[in-house]
Scaffold this motif. Sequence first.
Motif, PDB file in Angstrom:
ATOM      1  N   ALA A   1       6.446   0.186  -4.155  1.00 17.92           N
ATOM      2  CA  ALA A   1       7.663   1.191  -4.323  1.00 17.92           C
ATOM      3  C   ALA A   1       7.637   1.452  -5.787  1.00 17.92           C
ATOM      4  N   THR A   2       7.775   2.747  -5.940  1.00 22.72           N
ATOM      5  CA  THR A   2       7.791   3.311  -7.351  1.00 22.72           C
ATOM      6  C   THR A   2       8.849   4.438  -7.315  1.00 22.72           C
ATOM      7  N   CYS A   3       9.682   4.420  -8.802  1.00 19.18           N
ATOM      8  CA  CYS A   3      10.859   5.328  -8.776  1.00 19.18           C
ATOM      9  C   CYS A   3      10.958   6.078 -10.260  1.00 19.18           C
ATOM     10  N   HIS A   4      11.392   7.077 -10.287  1.00 18.00           N
ATOM     11  CA  HIS A   4      11.630   7.805 -11.763  1.00 18.00           C
ATOM     12  C   HIS A   4      12.516   8.790 -11.504  1.00 18.00           C
ATOM     13  N   ALA A   5      13.817   8.747 -12.116  1.00 19.93           N
ATOM     14  CA  ALA A   5      14.707   9.966 -12.325  1.00 19.93           C
ATOM     15  C   ALA A   5      15.114  10.592 -10.838  1.00 19.93           C
ATOM     16  N   GLY A   6      15.191   9.450  -9.952  1.00 14.76           N
ATOM     17  CA  GLY A   6      15.803   9.857  -8.730  1.00 14.76           C
ATOM     18  C   GLY A   6      14.624  10.340  -7.737  1.00 14.76           C
ATOM     19  N   ILE A   7      13.425  10.136  -8.016  1.00 10.39           N
ATOM     20  CA  ILE A   7      12.442  10.486  -7.169  1.00 10.39           C
ATOM     21  C   ILE A   7      11.767   9.008  -7.052  1.00 10.39           C
ATOM     22  N   VAL A   8      11.726   8.764  -5.419  1.00 10.38           N
ATOM     23  CA  VAL A   8      11.336   7.521  -4.990  1.00 10.38           C
ATOM     24  C   VAL A   8      10.241   7.596  -4.205  1.00 10.38           C
ATOM     25  N   ARG A   9       9.115   6.881  -4.240  1.00 11.12           N
ATOM     26  CA  ARG A   9       7.869   6.873  -3.395  1.00 11.12           C
ATOM     27  C   ARG A   9       7.489   5.377  -2.783  1.00 11.12           C
ATOM     28  N   SER A  10       7.303   5.558  -1.618  1.00 12.64           N
ATOM     29  CA  SER A  10       6.924   4.279  -1.003  1.00 12.64           C
ATOM     30  C   SER A  10       5.457   4.273  -0.338  1.00 12.64           C
ATOM     31  N   THR A  11       4.472   3.711  -0.784  1.00 10.07           N
ATOM     32  CA  THR A  11       2.996   3.738  -0.604  1.00 10.07           C
ATOM     33  C   THR A  11       2.480   2.688   0.196  1.00 10.07           C
ATOM     34  N   PRO A  12       2.137   2.557   1.351  1.00  7.16           N
ATOM     35  CA  PRO A  12       1.156   1.615   2.114  1.00  7.16           C
ATOM     36  C   PRO A  12      -0.231   1.648   1.504  1.00  7.16           C
ATOM     37  N   ILE A  13      -0.700   0.567   1.107  1.00  8.60           N
ATOM     38  CA  ILE A  13      -1.839   0.534   0.504  1.00  8.60           C
ATOM     39  C   ILE A  13      -2.578  -0.781   0.420  1.00  8.60           C
ATOM     40  N   GLU A  14      -3.786  -1.012   0.750  1.00  3.91           N
ATOM     41  CA  GLU A  14      -4.741  -2.154   0.552  1.00  3.91           C
ATOM     42  C   GLU A  14      -4.606  -2.755  -0.925  1.00  3.91           C
ATOM     43  N   TYR A  15      -4.506  -4.060  -0.961  1.00  7.73           N
ATOM     44  CA  TYR A  15      -4.730  -4.826  -2.350  1.00  7.73           C
ATOM     45  C   TYR A  15      -5.532  -5.973  -2.473  1.00  7.73           C
ATOM     46  N   SER A  16      -5.872  -6.154  -3.544  1.00  8.29           N
ATOM     47  CA  SER A  16      -6.538  -7.546  -3.897  1.00  8.29           C
ATOM     48  C   SER A  16      -5.619  -8.458  -4.845  1.00  8.29           C
ATOM     49  N   PHE A  17      -5.730  -9.647  -4.473  1.00 11.32           N
ATOM     50  CA  PHE A  17      -4.894 -10.712  -5.258  1.00 11.32           C
ATOM     51  C   PHE A  17      -5.965 -11.777  -6.065  1.00 11.32           C
ATOM     52  N   LEU A  18      -5.930 -11.786  -7.503  1.00 10.80           N
ATOM     53  CA  LEU A  18      -6.517 -12.395  -8.093  1.00 10.80           C
ATOM     54  C   LEU A  18      -5.972 -12.717  -9.473  1.00 10.80           C
ATOM     55  N   GLU A  19      -5.894 -14.050  -9.650  1.00 14.68           N
ATOM     56  CA  GLU A  19      -5.508 -14.721 -10.860  1.00 14.68           C
ATOM     57  C   GLU A  19      -3.952 -14.211 -11.248  1.00 14.68           C
ATOM     58  N   ASN A  20      -3.081 -14.339 -10.130  1.00 14.67           N
ATOM     59  CA  ASN A  20      -1.906 -13.962 -10.069  1.00 14.67           C
ATOM     60  C   ASN A  20      -1.493 -12.491 -10.560  1.00 14.67           C
ATOM     61  N   HIS A  21      -2.462 -11.751 -10.270  1.00  9.56           N
ATOM     62  CA  HIS A  21      -2.078 -10.230 -10.385  1.00  9.56           C
ATOM     63  C   HIS A  21      -2.513  -9.779  -9.069  1.00  9.56           C
ATOM     64  N   ILE A  22      -1.869  -8.479  -8.836  1.00  3.48           N
ATOM     65  CA  ILE A  22      -2.119  -7.692  -7.655  1.00  3.48           C
ATOM     66  C   ILE A  22      -2.952  -6.230  -8.087  1.00  3.48           C
ATOM     67  N   TYR A  23      -3.912  -6.395  -7.341  1.00  3.16           N
ATOM     68  CA  TYR A  23      -4.739  -5.038  -7.978  1.00  3.16           C
ATOM     69  C   TYR A  23      -4.842  -3.797  -6.483  1.00  3.16           C
ATOM     70  N   LEU A  24      -4.605  -2.796  -6.994  1.00  2.00           N
ATOM     71  CA  LEU A  24      -4.516  -1.470  -6.026  1.00  2.00           C
ATOM     72  C   LEU A  24      -5.368  -0.673  -6.571  1.00  2.00           C
ATOM     73  N   LEU A  25      -6.476  -0.172  -5.524  1.00  2.00           N
ATOM     74  CA  LEU A  25      -7.303   1.049  -5.811  1.00  2.00           C
ATOM     75  C   LEU A  25      -6.841   2.407  -5.303  1.00  2.00           C
ATOM     76  N   SER A  26      -6.760   3.392  -6.008  1.00  2.00           N
ATOM     77  CA  SER A  26      -6.030   4.646  -5.222  1.00  2.00           C
ATOM     78  C   SER A  26      -6.988   5.978  -5.782  1.00  2.00           C
ATOM     79  N   GLU A  27      -7.095   6.698  -4.975  1.00  2.00           N
ATOM     80  CA  GLU A  27      -7.756   8.168  -5.478  1.00  2.00           C
ATOM     81  C   GLU A  27      -6.726   8.989  -6.322  1.00  2.00           C
ATOM     82  N   GLY A  28      -5.275   8.482  -6.363  1.00  2.00           N
ATOM     83  CA  GLY A  28      -4.454   9.239  -7.132  1.00  2.00           C
ATOM     84  C   GLY A  28      -3.084   9.591  -6.325  1.00  2.00           C
ATOM     85  N   GLY A  29      -2.468  10.408  -6.583  1.00  2.00           N
ATOM     86  CA  GLY A  29      -1.114  11.023  -5.801  1.00  2.00           C
ATOM     87  C   GLY A  29       0.212  10.914  -6.395  1.00  2.00           C
TER      88      GLY A  29
END
Length: 314
Positions: free
Chosen positions: A190-218
Amino acid sequence: MLKTLVVYSGKYGTTEEVAKTISLITGPARYCSVENFKEEYRDFEFVVLGAPVYKEKLDKPLIEFVNENCEWLKQKSVAAFCTCLDTDGGLRELNNLSREFQVDFLTLKALGGRLILEDLDSNDQVSIEEFLELVKLPHEDMDFYNTEEVIKFSMKLKGMKEELLEKLEHKKLVSTVDEFISSHNTCTLATCHAGIVRSTPIEYSFLENHIYLLSEGGEKFSNLLLNNNVSVSIYDSFNGMNSLAGMQITGKASILNETSDEYEKIIKHKGLNMEALNKLPVLLNLIRIDINKIEFLYSKFKEMDADPKQILNY
């Protein structure tokens, strides 16, 4: 899970509005007037009391409620608020309530109230006119109610309630959190700015207490570039209240440079080939989530003698 009970008194709706807001934010919760208090509500673990201040005095029905339930309240975690036109005087009234009945409140808050003259009944109209004359205030409507202030107070109460949770041993909590995140591969970003909210289903990886997401953009990147505060949800399908498993993660997002060592490291971790990626017609963008806080609702925690909701701060 700990339940919140908000008990209030008052005639004209402002204190009830605060009570409802508190119950929404601190849930699971219920709010009720002092007249509608039921015996079964004594099972609630976290209690918030609220009342208006009329003619510089806390509303009498709440005082009577505290008097009648004093011994029960002393066994609970209790907070209190009032709605008033003079917050200094309102806070004095709350402190007087605490001293009179020797109830050790976790916190006390005087919130701005409202005076709408045409809403008053005939008795209150006479009383308020005498009071306004006495304190040299104008005979006109006043509205000091501040929604943001009420929400801020409600969030403070939520934090206090969370401190009361039966906590799991830290190492066990960390290992359970890591196991749950690692056993899944899809989240909602979930991302948000200036009243624009976006909720994106996305695949992730978890490594060293970080979440990583690959995306073509959007469109999510229009938010991320202006506001890097994000929320991530990971969860199982709902199969009943006895098998809840879901977490809310709050953190900050970074968009990694595709030429960085970290980018290449994650690509290899995901079993992908950098040379093959470089031959693609489009770029694959890598988002890193630095985790600040995880709120994990997990029924299995009860089997570990802990509250089903646990909070892990990084």
